[in-house]
Scaffold this motif. Structure first.
Motif, mmCIF file in Angstrom:
data_model
loop_
_atom_site.group_PDB
_atom_site.id
_atom_site.type_symbol
_atom_site.label_atom_id
_atom_site.label_comp_id
_atom_site.label_asym_id
_atom_site.label_seq_id
_atom_site.Cartn_x
_atom_site.Cartn_y
_atom_site.Cartn_z
ATOM 1 N N GLY A 48 -5.872 -13.382 4.413
ATOM 2 C CA GLY A 48 -6.944 -12.230 4.014
ATOM 3 C C GLY A 48 -5.721 -11.802 2.389
ATOM 4 N N PHE A 49 -6.873 -9.931 2.433
ATOM 5 C CA PHE A 49 -5.857 -9.573 1.185
ATOM 6 C C PHE A 49 -6.139 -7.757 2.248
ATOM 7 C CE2 PHE A 49 -10.061 -10.234 0.633
ATOM 8 C CZ PHE A 49 -10.295 -9.243 -0.062
ATOM 9 N N THR A 50 -5.040 -6.908 0.776
ATOM 10 C CA THR A 50 -5.718 -5.937 1.142
ATOM 11 C C THR A 50 -5.684 -5.352 -0.120
ATOM 12 O OG1 THR A 50 -3.685 -5.312 3.044
ATOM 13 C CG2 THR A 50 -4.318 -3.463 2.174
ATOM 14 N N SER A 106 -6.720 -4.778 -6.171
ATOM 15 C CA SER A 106 -5.272 -5.256 -6.082
ATOM 16 C C SER A 106 -4.376 -6.082 -6.958
ATOM 17 C CB SER A 106 -5.683 -6.256 -4.826
ATOM 18 O OG SER A 106 -4.461 -6.548 -3.770
ATOM 19 N N VAL A 143 -7.655 2.595 1.459
ATOM 20 C CA VAL A 143 -7.118 1.073 1.255
ATOM 21 C C VAL A 143 -7.019 0.167 2.821
ATOM 22 C CG1 VAL A 143 -4.702 0.300 1.389
ATOM 23 C CG2 VAL A 143 -4.581 1.622 -0.002
ATOM 24 N N VAL A 144 -8.256 -1.093 2.076
ATOM 25 C CA VAL A 144 -8.849 -1.781 3.608
ATOM 26 C C VAL A 144 -8.022 -2.562 3.816
ATOM 27 C CG1 VAL A 144 -11.134 -3.137 3.956
ATOM 28 C CG2 VAL A 144 -11.248 -0.544 2.549
ATOM 29 N N GLU A 145 -7.733 -3.417 4.623
ATOM 30 C CA GLU A 145 -6.773 -4.473 5.150
ATOM 31 C C GLU A 145 -8.280 -5.670 5.709
ATOM 32 O OE1 GLU A 145 -3.785 -6.119 8.192
ATOM 33 O OE2 GLU A 145 -4.861 -5.033 8.319
ATOM 34 N N LYS A 164 -8.981 -8.484 7.226
ATOM 35 C CA LYS A 164 -8.748 -10.475 7.358
ATOM 36 C C LYS A 164 -9.171 -11.377 7.252
ATOM 37 C CE LYS A 164 -6.269 -7.631 10.641
ATOM 38 N NZ LYS A 164 -5.433 -7.958 10.618
ATOM 39 N N TRP A 172 -13.049 -5.907 8.173
ATOM 40 C CA TRP A 172 -12.070 -5.336 7.701
ATOM 41 C C TRP A 172 -11.991 -3.716 8.446
ATOM 42 C CZ3 TRP A 172 -15.963 -6.143 3.021
ATOM 43 C CH2 TRP A 172 -16.690 -6.277 3.596
ATOM 44 N N SER A 173 -10.675 -2.900 7.482
ATOM 45 C CA SER A 173 -10.414 -1.813 8.791
ATOM 46 C C SER A 173 -9.506 -0.718 7.395
ATOM 47 C CB SER A 173 -9.441 -1.802 9.397
ATOM 48 O OG SER A 173 -8.509 -2.107 9.135
ATOM 49 N N LYS A 176 -7.032 1.320 6.445
ATOM 50 C CA LYS A 176 -5.027 1.233 6.799
ATOM 51 C C LYS A 176 -4.763 3.166 5.917
ATOM 52 C CE LYS A 176 -4.726 -2.303 8.619
ATOM 53 N NZ LYS A 176 -5.508 -1.539 9.785
#
Length: 180
Positions: free
Chosen positions: A43-45, A101, A140-142, A144, A158-159, A161
């Motif tokens: 994943g990534f943010t 990012s 800012v999306v996390e 998974k 994704w969600s 944050k």
């Protein structure tokens, strides 16, 4: 307002952002080319430019992904005609968004998709953005690393944050009809 994603240059080559891709058959996000691919299996943010994103029509024309933007995210444009005789590569509803990012991508990349599973999840993410956004703030999306199975395909998990001001280093989407 829900997104309208339901499916039944300057002459010198233009400006392009690197691409962030999601393989809906394999369930993995990646950037780069076949020889220099970076996968994001854990994943990534990143900051998603929901304020500058576009909906529209896209198709693979045999060489690259074409994208024809709607006038805005609330107004759906007419489906483009296929004029090159390639009826196999039909136009589908899709979206494109700039994603930033420094850590994951080293800057801004473009994420574009037209798979139903991805568009449905993006529409839900956009709904969350609209509920929480204020005064030009971006989510800012996390994302998974483990996508969810959606029939024969995969969908991103994704969600949002938090919300932040647009990073100074974040580039907007290039304003072009086609993105090679």
């Amino acid at each position: 307002m829900p997104l309208n994603l339901s499916n039944p240059s300057d002459g010198g080559g233009g400006k392009f952002l690197d691409k962030l891709r999601f393989n809906a058959q394999g369930g993995v996000f990646y950037t780069g080319s076949k020889d220099n691919e970076k996968r994001f299996s854990s994943g990534f943010t990143a900051v998603f430019d929901m304020a500058g994103m576009e909906t529209g029509w896209s198709r693979y024309n045999g060489r690259y992904k074409e994208f024809r933007a709607d006038p805005n995210v609330e107004e759906k444009s007419a489906k483009p005609e296929i004029t090159d005789g390639d009826a196999e590569n039909k136009w589908k509803r899709g979206f494109r968004v700039a994603v930033f990012s420094g850590e994951a991508f080293g800057g801004t990349v473009e994420f574009m998709h037209d798979a139903i599973t991805v568009c449905q999840e993006f529409s839900a993410l956009y709904d969350d953005y609209e509920k929480g956004s204020e005064d030009g703030m971006l989510p800012v999306v996390e994302v998974k690393g483990d996508p969810k199975k959606a029939g024969e395909y995969y969908a991103p998990v994704w969600s949002i944050k938090k919300f932040v001001k647009r990073p100074d280093a974040m580039q907007p989407l290039p304003q072009e009809d086609s993105i090679p």
